[in-house]
Each structure stands twice: as C-alpha cells, then as structure tokens.
Design a protein around this motif. Structure first.
Motif, PDB file in Angstrom:
ATOM      1  N   UNK A 391      -3.426  -3.852   8.307  1.00  0.00           N
ATOM      2  CA  UNK A 391      -1.967  -3.830   8.367  1.00  0.00           C
ATOM      3  C   UNK A 391      -1.450  -2.525   7.792  1.00  0.00           C
ATOM      4  N   UNK A 392      -0.373  -2.027   8.377  1.00  0.00           N
ATOM      5  CA  UNK A 392       0.341  -0.876   7.833  1.00  0.00           C
ATOM      6  C   UNK A 392       1.530  -1.419   7.047  1.00  0.00           C
ATOM      7  N   UNK A 393       1.536  -1.179   5.750  1.00  0.00           N
ATOM      8  CA  UNK A 393       2.621  -1.671   4.903  1.00  0.00           C
ATOM      9  C   UNK A 393       3.158  -0.517   4.066  1.00  0.00           C
ATOM     10  N   UNK A 394       4.412  -0.667   3.647  1.00  0.00           N
ATOM     11  CA  UNK A 394       5.015   0.238   2.675  1.00  0.00           C
ATOM     12  C   UNK A 394       5.293  -0.541   1.406  1.00  0.00           C
ATOM     13  N   UNK A 395       5.194   0.152   0.279  1.00  0.00           N
ATOM     14  CA  UNK A 395       5.224  -0.521  -1.008  1.00  0.00           C
ATOM     15  C   UNK A 395       5.977   0.329  -2.017  1.00  0.00           C
ATOM     16  N   UNK A 396       6.653  -0.307  -2.945  1.00  0.00           N
ATOM     17  CA  UNK A 396       7.291   0.410  -4.032  1.00  0.00           C
ATOM     18  C   UNK A 396       6.266   0.721  -5.113  1.00  0.00           C
ATOM     19  N   UNK A 397       6.419   1.875  -5.719  1.00  0.00           N
ATOM     20  CA  UNK A 397       5.437   2.382  -6.664  1.00  0.00           C
ATOM     21  C   UNK A 397       5.161   1.411  -7.801  1.00  0.00           C
ATOM     22  N   UNK A 398       6.191   0.905  -8.448  1.00  0.00           N
ATOM     23  CA  UNK A 398       6.025   0.054  -9.617  1.00  0.00           C
ATOM     24  C   UNK A 398       6.331  -1.413  -9.331  1.00  0.00           C
ATOM     25  N   UNK A 399       6.559  -1.753  -8.073  1.00  0.00           N
ATOM     26  CA  UNK A 399       6.930  -3.135  -7.766  1.00  0.00           C
ATOM     27  C   UNK A 399       6.462  -3.484  -6.364  1.00  0.00           C
ATOM     28  N   UNK A 400       5.153  -3.536  -6.194  1.00  0.00           N
ATOM     29  CA  UNK A 400       4.578  -3.794  -4.870  1.00  0.00           C
ATOM     30  C   UNK A 400       4.316  -5.292  -4.706  1.00  0.00           C
ATOM     31  N   UNK A 401       5.380  -6.060  -4.562  1.00  0.00           N
ATOM     32  CA  UNK A 401       5.257  -7.500  -4.351  1.00  0.00           C
ATOM     33  C   UNK A 401       5.458  -7.813  -2.882  1.00  0.00           C
ATOM     34  N   UNK A 402       5.116  -9.039  -2.501  1.00  0.00           N
ATOM     35  CA  UNK A 402       5.291  -9.430  -1.104  1.00  0.00           C
ATOM     36  C   UNK A 402       6.739  -9.313  -0.674  1.00  0.00           C
ATOM     37  N   UNK A 403       7.667  -9.584  -1.602  1.00  0.00           N
ATOM     38  CA  UNK A 403       9.083  -9.504  -1.269  1.00  0.00           C
ATOM     39  C   UNK A 403       9.535  -8.072  -1.023  1.00  0.00           C
ATOM     40  N   UNK A 404       8.846  -7.115  -1.637  1.00  0.00           N
ATOM     41  CA  UNK A 404       9.246  -5.717  -1.509  1.00  0.00           C
ATOM     42  C   UNK A 404       8.420  -4.942  -0.494  1.00  0.00           C
ATOM     43  N   UNK A 405       7.453  -5.580   0.106  1.00  0.00           N
ATOM     44  CA  UNK A 405       6.623  -4.886   1.088  1.00  0.00           C
ATOM     45  C   UNK A 405       7.360  -4.766   2.418  1.00  0.00           C
ATOM     46  N   UNK A 406       7.183  -3.615   3.048  1.00  0.00           N
ATOM     47  CA  UNK A 406       7.672  -3.431   4.396  1.00  0.00           C
ATOM     48  C   UNK A 406       6.520  -3.374   5.375  1.00  0.00           C
ATOM     49  N   UNK A 407       6.776  -3.797   6.602  1.00  0.00           N
ATOM     50  CA  UNK A 407       5.766  -3.740   7.659  1.00  0.00           C
ATOM     51  C   UNK A 407       6.350  -2.982   8.837  1.00  0.00           C
ATOM     52  N   UNK A 408       6.268  -1.649   8.795  1.00  0.00           N
ATOM     53  CA  UNK A 408       6.898  -0.841   9.847  1.00  0.00           C
ATOM     54  C   UNK A 408       6.337  -1.089  11.238  1.00  0.00           C
TER      55      UNK A 408
END
Length: 1190
Positions: A391-408
């Motif tokens: 999967x290609x996902x985007x994540x926040x540096x200090x808060x990579x939770x499922x709620x904050x993940x993006x799937x472009x």
C-alpha cells in the motif's frame, strides 16, 4: 567551505556510477519502475573517504589506487537544475546509510580507467537508479571519495600490462633501471610528454604540501572522511579494521584536524576507548552537527556532536539502523530504517526516537516536498500487506495513526514500486502478469502512463523528473541488452521516443546500468552510448534528445600526428560509466562552474573499445576534442575549472601530478611529496573553488596512513581581474540557437594564470531565437519519419480527445508536435507547430474501462472492493456513469470526474458477479463489464468415505467443506495408485473397486490461493458383515474428536473385541466414527479357506461370527482401560436407534451430520454382503461424478 564524508547505503550506485542503476527484482518477464532524482537536499548519505584494504592477498603483490576526489556539491548535487546529478529521489531512503555497504570487499582485478575521481566526476550524471526507488542528491557541499588498498597488483590492458612499461622516467616514481632491458614504447612516449610539458631541463617543480601519518592505524583497512566546510578548517576521519572473516568491524579510530589536514588528533578517549565506531554522518543543513554510529554487534548507540566533532554525547538505541534519511530543511529531523522493517523518526537529531510504522518497504519512504504536500512533516511510504501486495500511504511524522493515514492511491500496488520524485509519484500495479504504470503529477489523481501502444515494456525505469517532465528508460519486448529512452509531456502521462537502443549492462548486485550522461553547466546537453549493428557508438544532443549526432574525433593525436577519421564511419567514443566494481571512480567529468569543458576517457574508431583508452578534453561543449593523455589518468578540477589536475592510474607508488592552466593544452609536472606514495584516495576541499587537496596513501603495505595536504594557492600568480576573462558562444557545429536561445558565457582566458576564488560565478547572457522545426519533438502517438516530419503511428487516431474535454469548453488539438521542455524559442514557426485550441465537440462516450483497484478479478467476502472507471473519449463532465454490482445493487454518478477515487462496494455472499459499467450522454452510451469472483477462506475439508466397500459395488466419496460456500472450487481426486487424478467441480464422485485389498483415496480442494487435502483408506472385500458400536458415557469425556485419536482408539477397541471373543485378527476391522457421542463400527470378514469362496458358506460363517461378537457385547464382556481409573464398556448399538454421528471435525457442520447419519442408519438397518458378480470388471476401479449417475 565544508566537506563531509559520511556513509551512504548503496553509495556506489547512487554516487559513483554514471549510469542508470536498477535493482532487477522484476526480471525479464516483469516490468518495473525505478527512479533517482537530481533534487537537492532531502536525502543525505554519509560522505566519506572509503579506503579499503584486502589483507587476504599476497603481501608481495601490493597495489595502491587513486579513487575519488572532489567537490561533494558536484558529486551529490548542486542547486543548479541544469547541473544536478541524478542520484537520489526526493526523500528517498537510498541516500541514507546502509551499514552493510561498507563491508563489501573490493574487486581488485581491474584497474582500467578507474582511479582518481575529479571534483565533479559524476556531478552531472543523470543515470543512477534502483528499482522504483528514487534517490536524490544532498545539497551539502561536501565531498565523497572512495579508495582501496589491496595486496594484489592487477594487470593493465593493452601494451601497458607490464608494470615496468607503465612507469615514467622519474626515478622518484618507482621506476626501475632501464639497463639490460628494452625501453618500452610507453616510456618513450612519456619522455616526449615530459619534454613537451616542461621543455628544457630545469629544477623540479614542487607543490606546497605537508604529510601526517595516522600512527597506530596501520592495520585499519577502511576510512571515512568529513571535511566540514562553511569556512571551517575541520576534517574528521574515521578509520576501521574490518574483519572479512567475521564480517564486522573489530577496531576503529577517530581523528580530527583543525588546520585543513596538516595535523590530526586522535579522539578515541572522547568517544570511549573501547567503543567501536562503524559510520559517520553529518546533518546536510548544519555541518557542525555530527553523528557517529557504533558497531551494533558490540553495542547499539549513537554519538552526537554539535561542535564539529570536538565533543560527543552517547545515546543508546533500541534498534539497529540500516539507513537514515535527513529532512531537506529541518536540520534535526531524521528518519531511520531498522533491520526489522520498522521506520523510526527523530526531531532531536537522534537523541530520541519514535516508531512511525511497521512493515515498511526498504528505501520506499520519502519526505514531503514543500509547495506540493500539505505539511513539511508528512512522510510518503510503502507498507507491505502480504506477498505480492503493498500500500502507498502518507503519514504524519509524530502521529502516524490509522486516523491520520492517507491513501493517495486507491488499492494495492506492486511491492517495491513506490517512487516519490519531485512533483511526480509513480506506482505499479500488475494485472494478470501485465504491469500498469500509474503517475500522479502535483499530487493529483493517478493516471496510467501512456507509452506508444506496442511498446510492451519488460522493464521501465524513471531516470529523471526535473524541469517538469519525465525521462524513462524502457526495455521493450524485443530488447535484451539495450533500452529505449522516452520523454513525457508536463503531466508525465504521454511519452514519445527520444533515443533507441541505449547500451546497458549488469552492474554489481544485479543492477542494470544505462549509458546516459548529462553535461553539467549546459542545459539540455547529454551524451549516450547507442548500440547500432552490434557496435557501440557515442552520441551527443544539445536539445534534450530531440536530435543526436556522433562526436567528431580530434584532428591530431598527442604527438601532433594527423588522425584520419571520417564521419560516420569513424568517430570519437567515450566511456560514460565506471567499472562493475563499486569502489572505483568514474571516467567522465564536467562542472557547472566550467561550462563547455568536458574530460573523458575513450577511443577513436568505428566503435567504443576498452583497449588503447586515452583521455580527451573539449573546451567548446563537444564540438571539437583534443587528446591530452594516451594512458589512463584521472582529471580533477581546481579553482572552479580555472585549472586541471591529473593523477596517473598506476599500481606503482608515485610522487608527481600534472597541472594545466589552459584547459588541458599544456601540462606541467609537479611533485607533491619527496617519498613515492601508493595513492589510495584523494579528497578535495569542498566547494567548486577547490584549492586544497588531501592525498591518502601509504609508503608500504604495512605502513600507517599517510595524509598529504596540498595547497595549490601558491602556484597562482594573482587574483583574476576582468581582463583575464573572455566571452564564449555556445553552439552546435556553428548553430548558435540551442534550446531556443543564444547563450554567451564568460570564461577564463587560456593564457590567464590567476585565482578566480570564491566570489566567481558563471556569467551567461542569452537572447531569444525564432522557433524552428528543430525546437519541437513529436507528440504522443506520432513518429518521426525519414524526412524528419512527425506523422501519426498506425495505431493512433489523431481525432481522439481527452476525457476531460467538456462540451462548451476548448481543448488543445495536437499538430503532431510539441515544444521541447525548457525550450525558450519565440515566434518563428511556433504558431504552425503549437497545438491549437478548439471547441470540444459533443461526442458519445468511447473507450470505457472497468477494473478493480487491485487489478484482480477476485475479492474476499465482506471486504471493500474498489472499482475504477476510465473513459478514453467523450464529454466526461456530461457523461453519467452507472455501475451495476451484479448483486441487486447499482449506483449512478452524474459525471466521470466524481468517481476518480473509485467506487467501493461490499459483497455479502460468495459467488460470481457480473459487474457492469455504463457511460451515457445525449449522443450514445458505452458499456464495460467484468466478472468478479467473491470468495471466502477455506478453513478445512473432510473426506467422507466408507471404511469398507464391497468389491464391484459403487460407493460415494464426498468432500465436505468448511465453510460450505467458499466460491469457485476445484476438486482433485487421487484414487489408489492412479498416476492421473480425476478433476471435478463437484464435491462427490462415485467409484467402483474391482479388486480386494486396501485402497487409499486422497482429495485436494483448491479454492482461491488455498489448497487443502484429506486422505482415507478403504478396505475392499467380496463379503463382510458390520454392526455399530456404542460406549459407556465416560468415553465422551475423553474424546478430543481428532483423526489421530480415532485411529488409536480403533486399535484399542479391536484388541478388546478379539480378546473377549477369540475372533482372529484378519477377520475383524474396527473404525471409530467422527463426532459425539462416540460411536464405532466393526466389520467381520469371512475365512476364505473355510468358506472356499462360496456365498452360502460365507453367509453362514459370518452369521456365526456375528453372534459371537454380539453375545459378548450384550453381556458387557468387551471392556478396556482408557486411562488409569477410566474403564470403558463397549455395547452393540440397537438397530432401531442407531446414534446420529456428526462427521465434522468440530461437530458443527450440518451437511456432514446429515450425510453421515444416512450412512450410519443404512449400515445399521441392512446386513450388507454381496454375491460375486458374474461379469468381472475389466479395470481395477471406475470413478465418475455423482451428478452424472444414471
């Protein structure tokens, strides 16, 4: 000024190679995307002087080589877009350090043209790639060198194989006396060179130098160097003893100089006397910040310095760092990749770490890019889902939770296929073994890349993405050793051919290297080696691949003799790559600060050869060339190209180098040390104004490192003034308009011998040119004919339009041409060749495509299935889309653009569904469909078969599944010793066995990616009698209901029956039935000798035996001990109340329960025996599916 040398993982592929380097994980039948970028900043590799020794070779055959020198800014990327080296993609982990890289043992079998690397040896090489991994250069201005000290002296090619013949006439260079032997041609030639260079005999020219020995490190065979820069005189050097037998570092020393390398101080006491260091890193944004990594086999720690390595603080690590990725702007932000595929982040320069994500693909994580991504702390990464899926996902540096993940990207992608490069993102999805490449420009939606229709790539690699276009190397279906170069439009979607059959070769670690080199300082200029009629020839382009031509060979050789070389039969050919050895340097150099000057090794003739290699130089950007050496030399740039330094490739100790102040027309010989030195590496002062150089070497194979600092400032007469410069007009064989402009550069006069210094910058003026046909390349779907015109390919329909064309709007109708990217021409034929705006006509939808986001035709029950709908032609904004999922549900959308992210649906039942997409507008409709198999996981199977069967009587074999509905299932039946199975789509077959004995039946059930099997043995007899058995209630308390327990218990019950009745062993069979309550069945077989095979006697004999067993059972005489204290009694089941037996393994399958109940009741009610058929079967067994039974 600063120089940093720390370790990069795969530094040999990202930095030293002048070629496209691709990890070929997708072999010939599998295509792939790879990418390296020329973007500054995001990735930082440890810059290092890598000095390696091979202590396993004979001490008598000792070799020293010169590798690597140079301006790090030149090597790993300057900020100039025209001159950047394609090394690392934006934010790619490839530029971080891989601790394993340094442990590679150097190949010492080839010294051909692989020596000192100049300050910009590979600065402009745009061809370094690893499978879908992009790597970008760092913006740091430090240098990288690599050198190895070995105990084996390899032989050179051609007539220089004899080490004696490769020596100069200077005794100080280790030349043996010529007395008593023939003077070689090489020696005579170099005598002439020396006379040409220095004229009449005179006092030896000497350079200002000083030597320092690293005392106590004579056994160390590796070194890493960082020259801090930023107007600093600090140099850090980490030396190590790497034990190749243990595959680990066993000793290390840290040295620091504060006087530009004149003296060094050992710092082992400041980092810990027993601490073993393995790598050195530097922040690309603040060179005062140093990071040292300890050997993880001893301890896993970081040592951090904020004062250029003067003091350190140690921090423990809970994981093993494989690679690092520094943020392009935030000096303290780092990503670390661990050995267990975990990605960690730090915002305190390694002092504290936080887990970002698990199961991250190696080298598939990238920092965000300002202006494109929403925030600077965003991370692009590829995470593994299962084998073959990611999967290609985007994540926040200090808060990579499922709620904050993006799937472009909506759906799964192929493993190791994510590349985030500049404004482009690439992924690959394989459908039915065919790869589909997707690209997203400016973080927009993903669109399939459009190569010419019948390209059919086996391999695809993204080479560069600078200046708003993509260059890709594609190996097509009919190519094996070459690649075709394709260039895209600004969207990165539509590609046209730029050059065919570019040479490729297999590099170290299975990398593919493509011969393509971008010239520094001149936008749009490339060199490439093309294979034509099995001959490799070098071609040059001045307009980004629009036109290519051969190189005109020099008119005279080194000694002034005329060279007869007529195009196209003879030309100059250049080596655009390095050896397969990752620790040797390159052989072509150009620099931003010296536009038009290119130094390279090559040969003259009909094709490129590896024999008789000479060194050539051009001062006018490839229009004319001069031969400067007829042996292999490494040429380095000094003072921003105002002077050139040449160091000879030789396995012998040397003490001289050569200097030229007139662009290589005349060379002067200088000594840099009194004692000849085996040269292992060269490190130049960072920055293009390099005037200080350090040569690393040794005087013998047992000596310490000798560090010779050379200060070239004393050899210059003065500072350059305006009178020392002249103008130079860039041209291509007299044509001044290149890339739509006339460019005039300010260059140093060849007669001036002065220092340009730090304040010098390249000055260029330009004026626009009128557009001509040469400023335009063929558009997508068009091919260049022999007359130079672009015409539609046979497969292309020029009237086709983009799906984004909306009625009432306008679209660009191609003329078959498009302007070359970055071309700045004006007027002229621009109107004639530029695409014209036209009104979008009303058009019925055409070319509707329906696929799943995973590219498969199978989905799992209860999971989201994403359908993607594409429309090739038609008014997408006014075309409605209806998607019928085939299960009674359908959705309608007003236009195509509203479903670009896909349509999701969950199926609630197993089955095969016909999914239909319909696009419709006022002029017509278009339909596309697919058949989707919805399945669920098959957990286990049970083969229901009789324990005993009557010969020549048909029996049923049934495979019972759990769950009972799993989708499309294939049953494979192996009966007895048959070599060919019976394959059915039904779960039952009917079989007849014609011979008595034991037969094994195996059934395999294939559902999706799962194959399960069960096996039963069937005893086949002519006559038998059977009866059901029950047990005392305590039996159920100890019944785990597993097959092994039932087999063991069958033997126990059989022994108890024999003991109580005296029935012979060969006349009694017992089987325990699955399920609860516990039940069993016994089978009585007649004595063939007693009954003589006659039915009457067999029946009477079996009746007699049955009475004996039933009598014992009714009198409770059959008992056995299950375990201490547990006595079980065996009873004969009442025929009218035979127990229902559940056949499932966990007594939860109703189908199995009903099936076995019928079998049990049938066996209980009827006394089964059979008379022998009068007509014997001609085969041992016959099987057919139950549904075909008549």
């Amino acid at each position: 000024m600063e120089r940093g040398v720390i370790f990069w993982p795969k530094w040999h592929s990202a930095l030293w190679f002048s070629r496209l380097m691709i990890l070929c994980l997708f072999y010939a039948a599998k295509a792939e995307i790879t990418c390296r970028s020329c973007q500054p900043g995001n990735k930082w590799r440890a810059q290092q002087l890598l000095l390696k020794f091979d202590a396993n070779e004979s001490a008598k055959e000792f070799k020293g080589e010169v590798f690597g020198h140079g301006d790090w800014e030149e090597r790993s990327g300057t900020t100039s877009a025209e001159s950047r080296q394609l090394v690392c993609a934006t934010g790619t982990a490839e530029c971080a350090s891989d601790p394993k890289e340094l442990r590679l043992k150097r190949n010492t079998d080839n010294l051909n043209a692989k020596g000192v690397t100049g300050a910009s040896e590979y600065a402009k090489n745009k061809v370094s790639h690893v499978k879908m991994s992009g790597q970008q250069k760092t913006s740091d201005g430090t240098g990288f060198i690599s050198a190895t000290r070995n105990r084996k002296r390899p032989r050179r090619n051609s007539d220089k194989d004899d080490p004696a013949s490769a020596q100069t006439q200077d005794p100080g260079d280790g030349t043996r006396s010529a007395a008593g032997r023939r003077v070689t041609r090489s020696e005579l030639r170099w005598s002439r060179e020396e006379r040409r260079a220095v004229g009449p005999r005179q006092e030896e020219l000497k350079l200002n130098s000083s030597t320092f020995a690293l005392t106590g490190d004579s056994s160390h065979n590796q070194a890493m160097v960082h020259w801090s820069g930023q107007n600093s005189s600090v140099i850090l050097m980490l030396t190590k003893l790497f034990d190749f037998n243990l595959n680990s570092v066993t000793e290390s020393s840290l040295w620091r100089s504060t006087d530009y390398g004149a003296t060094y101080q050992k710092l082992n006491d400041k980092v810990g006397a027993k601490t073993i260091l393995s790598y050195l890193y530097v922040s690309p944004n603040n060179k005062r910040k140093i990071m040292l990594l300890t050997d993880p086999e001893v301890e896993s720690s970081l040592l951090i310095s904020s004062d250029e390595g003067a003091t350190y603080q140690k921090y423990r690590l809970s994981f093993y760092i494989l690679s690092l990725l520094f943020h392009p702007e935030q000096e303290d932000w780092i990503l670390a990749y661990s050995h267990d595929q975990k990605l960690y982040s730090s915002v305190e320069f390694g002092r504290k770490w936080q887990l970002v994500h698990e199961r991250v693909a190696p080298n598939r994580f990238y920092w965000s890019k300002m202006g494109l991504d929403k925030e600077p702390g965003l991370i692009h990464l590829e995470t593994s889902i299962s084998e073959g899926q990611a999967l290609y996902v985007t994540c926040k540096l200090q808060n990579c939770t499922d709620a904050n993940k993006g799937k472009p990207f909506p759906g799964y992608i192929d493993p190791n296929s994510l590349v985030v490069q500049d404004e482009y993102v690439f992924v690959q999805v394989s459908t039915a073994g065919k790869p589909i490449y997707y690209v997203s420009a400016k973080r927009d939606v993903f669109t399939p890349m459009k190569l010419p229709k019948y390209t059919l790539p086996k391999d695809l690699h993204v080479i560069s993405t600078d200046e708003n276009r993509v260059v890709a190397a594609v190996q097509e279906w009919n190519q094996n050793e070459t690649y075709n170069l394709y260039v895209s439009d600004m969207s990165g979607v539509y590609y046209t051919l730029a050059l065919e059959n570019v040479v490729s070769s297999m590099g170290p670690e299975g990398n593919v290297m493509v011969d393509l080199y971008e010239i520094a300082g001149i936008k749009g200029m490339f060199l490439a080696n093309k294979k034509t009629d099995n001959q490799v020839k070098t071609y040059i382009t001045y307009n980004r691949g629009r036109d290519w031509r051969l190189l005109q060979a020099p008119s005279r050789d080194l000694r002034g003799n005329s060279i007869h070389c007529v195009l196209p039969y003879c030309s100059l050919h250049l080596h655009l790559h390095v050896s397969a050895n990752p620790y040797t340097s390159g052989n072509i150099a150009s620099r931003d600060s010296a536009p038009g000057i290119i130094v390279a090794s090559g040969s003259i003739g009909s094709e490129l050869t590896t024999n008789n290699v000479s060194v050539f130089i051009t001062s006018d950007a490839g229009n004319t060339w001069r031969q400067i050496f007829d042996e292999e030399y490494a040429v380095l740039y000094l003072d921003q190209g105002g002077a050139l330094v040449a160091i000879r490739h030789t396995p012998l100790p040397i003490r001289h180098l050569w200097l030229s102040f007139d662009e290589g027309r005349q060379w002067n010989k200088y000594s840099f040390t009194n004692t000849p030195l085996f040269v292992d590496g060269v490190l130049g002062e960072p920055g293009e104004e390099t005037l200080i150089m350090t040569i690393f070497g040794h005087v013998s194979h047992r000596s310490e490192w000798q560090l010779v600092k050379i200060d070239f400032r004393s050899i210059f007469n003065k500072r350059c003034t305006e009178a020392d410069y002249q103008t130079w007009h860039l041209h291509n064989q007299g044509e001044p308009c290149l890339m739509g402009v006339k460019r005039i550069y300010r260059k140093l006069k060849p007669t001036s011998r002065c220092v340009m210094g730090k304040t010098y910058s390249v000055s260029m003026t330009s004026g626009p040119c009128d557009c001509t046909e040469a400023d335009f390349e063929c558009d997508y779907g068009y091919e260049r004919r022999t007359d130079g015109k672009c015409a539609p390919a046979f497969w292309f329909n020029p009237s086709s339009m983009s799906r984004s064309c909306t009625t009432g709007m306008t679209f660009l109708n191609s003329t078959g041409y498009r302007k070359v990217v970055s071309n700045n021409c004006t007027a002229g034929v621009s109107v004639e060749y530029t695409a014209r705006k036209q009104q979008c006509p009303v058009q019925a939808p055409k070319g509707l495509h329906l696929v799943t986001s995973e590219g498969t035709l199978m989905a799992t029950l209860g999971t989201n299935v994403t359908f993607l709908v594409f429309l090739e032609e038609g008014d997408g904004a006014r075309t409605s889309i209806t998607l019928d999922f085939g299960d009674g549900h359908a959705l309608t959308y007003s236009n195509v653009s509203s479903i670009e992210d896909g349509i999701k649906h969950i199926y609630k039942a197993v089955g095969i569904y016909r999914v239909t997409a319909t696009g419709e507008n006022s002029l017509g409709s278009e339909t596309a469909m697919l058949y989707l198999h919805v399945t669920c996981q098959l957990e286990y199977i049970h083969l229901s078969a009789p324990f005993v069967a009557v010969r020549n009587k048909e029996v049923n074999l049934t495979a019972v599944l759990w769950p009972s509905q799993v989708g499309t299932v294939t049953y494979i039946w192996w009966i007895g010793n048959n070599t060919e199975p019976v394959i059915t789509l039904e779960g039952s077959v009917a079989c007849t066995f014609s011979r008595e004995g034991i037969t094994t039946v195996t059934v395999q059930v294939s559902a999706g990616n799962t194959i399960l099997q069960d096996r039963k043995t069937i005893a086949v007899h002519e006559y038998f009698r059977s009866h059901l058995l029950t047990f005392s209630s305590n039996m159920d308390d100890h019944n785990p209901d597993v097959a092994e327990w039932r087999l063991d218990m069958s033997r126990v019950i059989r022994s108890a029956l024999i003991q109580a009745t005296g029935v012979r062993e060969d006349q009694l069979l017992v089987t325990v039935l699955p399920g609860l309550p516990t039940a069993a069945e016994f089978f009585l077989l007649p004595d063939k000798q007693l009954t003589e095979g006659k039915p009457e006697k067999s029946s009477a004999h079996l009746d007699q035996l049955s009475e004996v067993l039933l009598s014992a059972l009714n009198q409770n005489l059959v008992q056995f001990t299950l375990r201490p204290g547990v006595q079980v009694t065996v009873y004969a089941a009442h025929l009218s109340a035979a127990p229902l037996v559940d056949t499932s393994e966990n007594h939860s399958g109703s189908a199995m329960l009903m099936l076995l109940s019928v079998v049990v009741v049938g066996l209980a009610v009827f006394v089964i025996y059979k008379f022998k058929r009068s007509q014997a079967s001609t085969s041992m067994r016959r099987c057919r599916t139950k549904k075909n039974k008549k």
